[in-house]
Write a protein that holds these residues in place. Structure first.
Motif, PDB file in Angstrom:
ATOM      1  N   ASN A 145       0.794  -1.124  -0.034  1.00 58.34           N
ATOM      2  CA  ASN A 145       0.012   0.038   0.168  1.00 58.34           C
ATOM      3  C   ASN A 145       0.960   1.242  -0.048  1.00 58.34           C
ATOM      4  O   ASN A 145       1.473   1.745   1.024  1.00 58.34           O
ATOM      5  CB  ASN A 145      -0.993   0.021   1.236  1.00 58.34           C
ATOM      6  CG  ASN A 145      -1.917   1.296   1.329  1.00 58.34           C
ATOM      7  OD1 ASN A 145      -2.216   1.910   0.197  1.00 58.34           O
ATOM      8  ND2 ASN A 145      -2.549   1.459   2.467  1.00 58.34           N
ATOM      9  N   ASP A 146       1.039   1.919  -1.070  1.00 51.09           N
ATOM     10  CA  ASP A 146       1.740   3.182  -1.344  1.00 51.09           C
ATOM     11  C   ASP A 146       3.356   3.122  -0.789  1.00 51.09           C
ATOM     12  O   ASP A 146       3.847   3.753  -0.347  1.00 51.09           O
ATOM     13  CB  ASP A 146       1.053   4.198  -0.859  1.00 51.09           C
ATOM     14  CG  ASP A 146       1.251   5.440  -1.321  1.00 51.09           C
ATOM     15  OD1 ASP A 146       0.964   5.524  -2.596  1.00 51.09           O
ATOM     16  OD2 ASP A 146       1.999   6.455  -0.995  1.00 51.09           O
ATOM     17  N   GLY A 187      -6.278  11.472   2.045  1.00 55.23           N
ATOM     18  CA  GLY A 187      -7.447  11.764   1.302  1.00 55.23           C
ATOM     19  C   GLY A 187      -8.690  12.093   2.022  1.00 55.23           C
ATOM     20  O   GLY A 187      -8.609  12.465   3.317  1.00 55.23           O
ATOM     21  N   ARG A 252      -1.257   2.434  -5.320  1.00 54.88           N
ATOM     22  CA  ARG A 252      -0.427   3.914  -5.279  1.00 54.88           C
ATOM     23  C   ARG A 252      -1.575   4.936  -5.237  1.00 54.88           C
ATOM     24  O   ARG A 252      -2.750   5.067  -5.963  1.00 54.88           O
ATOM     25  CB  ARG A 252       0.349   4.143  -6.609  1.00 54.88           C
ATOM     26  CG  ARG A 252       1.314   5.396  -6.291  1.00 54.88           C
ATOM     27  CD  ARG A 252       1.995   5.763  -7.594  1.00 54.88           C
ATOM     28  NE  ARG A 252       2.692   6.944  -7.551  1.00 54.88           N
ATOM     29  CZ  ARG A 252       2.257   8.153  -7.676  1.00 54.88           C
ATOM     30  NH1 ARG A 252       1.188   8.205  -8.545  1.00 54.88           N
ATOM     31  NH2 ARG A 252       2.760   9.347  -7.560  1.00 54.88           N
ATOM     32  N   GLY A 253      -1.363   5.988  -4.170  1.00 55.68           N
ATOM     33  CA  GLY A 253      -2.169   7.059  -4.193  1.00 55.68           C
ATOM     34  C   GLY A 253      -1.678   7.819  -5.256  1.00 55.68           C
ATOM     35  O   GLY A 253      -0.469   8.243  -5.565  1.00 55.68           O
ATOM     36  N   SER A 256       0.708  10.547  -4.382  1.00 50.80           N
ATOM     37  CA  SER A 256       1.776  10.202  -3.351  1.00 50.80           C
ATOM     38  C   SER A 256       3.058  10.832  -3.504  1.00 50.80           C
ATOM     39  O   SER A 256       3.613  10.904  -4.587  1.00 50.80           O
ATOM     40  CB  SER A 256       1.737   8.568  -3.300  1.00 50.80           C
ATOM     41  OG  SER A 256       2.962   8.198  -2.503  1.00 50.80           O
ATOM     42  N   GLN A 278      -3.821   2.558  -9.304  1.00 53.40           N
ATOM     43  CA  GLN A 278      -3.732   3.960  -8.661  1.00 53.40           C
ATOM     44  C   GLN A 278      -5.159   4.488  -8.222  1.00 53.40           C
ATOM     45  O   GLN A 278      -6.166   4.422  -8.918  1.00 53.40           O
ATOM     46  CB  GLN A 278      -3.152   4.965  -9.753  1.00 53.40           C
ATOM     47  CG  GLN A 278      -1.925   4.495 -10.358  1.00 53.40           C
ATOM     48  CD  GLN A 278      -0.845   5.832 -10.889  1.00 53.40           C
ATOM     49  OE1 GLN A 278      -0.697   6.266  -9.893  1.00 53.40           O
ATOM     50  NE2 GLN A 278      -0.697   5.700 -12.046  1.00 53.40           N
ATOM     51  N   LEU A 279      -4.911   5.164  -7.180  1.00 46.23           N
ATOM     52  CA  LEU A 279      -6.242   5.753  -6.475  1.00 46.23           C
ATOM     53  C   LEU A 279      -6.397   7.165  -6.465  1.00 46.23           C
ATOM     54  O   LEU A 279      -5.359   7.823  -5.938  1.00 46.23           O
ATOM     55  CB  LEU A 279      -6.444   5.322  -5.111  1.00 46.23           C
ATOM     56  CG  LEU A 279      -6.371   3.841  -4.871  1.00 46.23           C
ATOM     57  CD1 LEU A 279      -5.844   3.280  -3.532  1.00 46.23           C
ATOM     58  CD2 LEU A 279      -7.464   3.184  -5.334  1.00 46.23           C
ATOM     59  N   VAL A 282      -6.114  10.706  -3.707  1.00 45.16           N
ATOM     60  CA  VAL A 282      -5.296  10.190  -2.563  1.00 45.16           C
ATOM     61  C   VAL A 282      -3.882  10.419  -2.760  1.00 45.16           C
ATOM     62  O   VAL A 282      -3.379  10.204  -3.791  1.00 45.16           O
ATOM     63  CB  VAL A 282      -5.594   8.694  -2.319  1.00 45.16           C
ATOM     64  CG1 VAL A 282      -5.040   8.438  -0.988  1.00 45.16           C
ATOM     65  CG2 VAL A 282      -7.085   8.438  -2.259  1.00 45.16           C
ATOM     66  N   HIS A 284      -0.244   9.784   0.160  1.00 44.98           N
ATOM     67  CA  HIS A 284       0.241   8.745   1.177  1.00 44.98           C
ATOM     68  C   HIS A 284      -0.372   8.738   2.325  1.00 44.98           C
ATOM     69  O   HIS A 284      -0.230  10.098   3.271  1.00 44.98           O
ATOM     70  CB  HIS A 284       1.657   8.878   1.199  1.00 44.98           C
ATOM     71  CG  HIS A 284       2.411   7.927   2.109  1.00 44.98           C
ATOM     72  ND1 HIS A 284       2.791   6.754   1.545  1.00 44.98           N
ATOM     73  CD2 HIS A 284       2.980   8.004   3.341  1.00 44.98           C
ATOM     74  CE1 HIS A 284       3.379   5.962   2.352  1.00 44.98           C
ATOM     75  NE2 HIS A 284       3.506   6.538   3.323  1.00 44.98           N
ATOM     76  N   PRO A 286      -3.301   5.529   1.110  1.00 45.56           N
ATOM     77  CA  PRO A 286      -4.629   5.112   1.325  1.00 45.56           C
ATOM     78  C   PRO A 286      -5.095   4.615   2.437  1.00 45.56           C
ATOM     79  O   PRO A 286      -4.189   3.632   3.057  1.00 45.56           O
ATOM     80  CB  PRO A 286      -4.787   4.028   0.207  1.00 45.56           C
ATOM     81  CG  PRO A 286      -3.694   4.652  -0.943  1.00 45.56           C
ATOM     82  CD  PRO A 286      -2.517   4.883  -0.052  1.00 45.56           C
ATOM     83  N   GLN A 293     -11.368   1.229  -2.006  1.00 47.10           N
ATOM     84  CA  GLN A 293     -10.288   0.520  -1.434  1.00 47.10           C
ATOM     85  C   GLN A 293     -10.415  -0.661  -1.105  1.00 47.10           C
ATOM     86  O   GLN A 293      -9.602  -1.646  -1.321  1.00 47.10           O
ATOM     87  CB  GLN A 293      -9.663   1.550  -0.741  1.00 47.10           C
ATOM     88  CG  GLN A 293      -9.220   3.003  -1.261  1.00 47.10           C
ATOM     89  CD  GLN A 293      -8.573   3.876  -0.381  1.00 47.10           C
ATOM     90  OE1 GLN A 293      -8.304   3.427   0.730  1.00 47.10           O
ATOM     91  NE2 GLN A 293      -8.690   5.116  -0.660  1.00 47.10           N
TER      92      GLN A 293
END
Length: 308
Positions: A145-146, A187, A252-253, A256, A278-279, A282, A284, A286, A293
């Motif tokens: 996660n990121d 986020g 990945r935010g 980020s 990729q989100l 958002v 760093h 998520p 998510q």
């Protein structure tokens, strides 16, 4: 009988170079389930960050798995180390190995998956990328996660500016507002949800004042990082990443400052060839608390394997 959807707190005895310490760990689901999903938090966070994800995983699996989320030493309900210099990745990896061996002795593990946010992802890479570790079973699926082998230097400088530097707070609302000021990258988390995330981040100090949950000495290891040390660590982490045989999901935010787009892309092309999601909206990192998510993570971890 406790609900499978509510966290249960236990402790495991671990070794450190100066002696022993207790590591707290939270669990959701059936304690006899042989499928474990281990969730490990970021640098200054703690295991209750995974409340929402754990409940979703237990529910979507019809109770066939157990979610485990430790408070990494120096955080949450875990003991603090006597020597600040020992707050390092090898100590965290050793502690999680002790926990996994403890779980395996209780109820033989058959399947092991990992969800690691930021620092927790680095621990996951170290576990999944070393063949000679005494893991009860290999990591099957790994969610990063990121985080990746290369951590952007400006983000390290940012962490050096706040990790270990905190005071006391009037109440939960004031503490939550302070934590939110440090966590803009999480986020647009609703305030009620943010309060739930913030409550386990607090403790009462010996004078009865509300303060953060973690040992401020953790900041010493971060303050000691130089560009040269970061570059050396990156080379080691790429070697570990390339050795991973688990299936990897990389989140990945989109904004980020820790995992840059170039690193994320390279991670899809080498080693385990991570699947990248990729989100938007958002940075760093998520929180893994909103439905989108959680669905991405649940879908990856609960998908049938070939031959099932």
């Amino acid at each position: 009988m406790p609900s499978l959807h509510e966290p249960q707190l236990e402790f495991v005895d671990c070794a450190n170079p100066s002696g022993r310490h207790a590591m707290a760990w939270w669990s959701w689901g059936d304690c006899k389930a042989r499928h474990a999903v281990v969730c490990v938090h970021g640098l200054t966070r703690q295991g209750r960050d995974f409340d929402a994800l754990a409940r979703a995983l237990v529910e979507h699996s019809d109770g066939s798995l157990r979610v485990i989320a430790p408070d990494v030493v120096g955080r949450g309900r875990s003991d603090w180390l006597p020597q600040p210099a020992h707050y390092q990745l090898p100590q965290y990896v050793g502690d999680v190995l002790t926990l996994l061996q403890h779980l395996h002795r209780q109820h033989s593990l058959h399947t092991l998956d990992w969800v690691g946010t930021s620092m927790g992802g680095l621990v996951g890479m170290a576990l999944a990328g070393q063949r000679d570790l005494p893991l009860p079973v290999p990591v099957r699926r790994l969610v990063l996660n990121d985080v990746g082998p290369a951590v952007a230097w400006p983000s390290i400088v940012r962490m050096q500016g706040y990790v270990g530097r905190y005071g006391t707070f009037e109440d939960l609302d004031h503490a939550a507002a302070y934590l939110r000021s440090l966590s803009a990258g999480f986020g647009p988390v609703p305030w009620s949800e943010w309060l739930s995330l913030s409550r386990p981040m607090l403790r009462t100090d010996p004078q009865g004042r509300l303060t953060l949950h973690y040992d401020p000495a953790i900041g010493a290891s971060i303050a000691a990082v130089t560009p040269e040390l970061a570059q050396a660590a990156e080379a080691t982490l790429w070697t570990l990443y390339d050795a991973i045989t688990a299936q990897v999901l990389l989140l990945r935010g989109a904004q980020s400052d820790v995992l840059d787009p170039q690193t994320a892309q390279v991670m899809t092309e080498r080693g385990p060839r991570a699947r990248l999601v990729q989100l938007e909206g958002v940075g760093h990192a998520p929180t893994l608390t909103d439905s989108l998510q959680m669905d991405v993570v649940s879908g990856f971890l609960l998908a049938a394997s070939p031959g099932d």
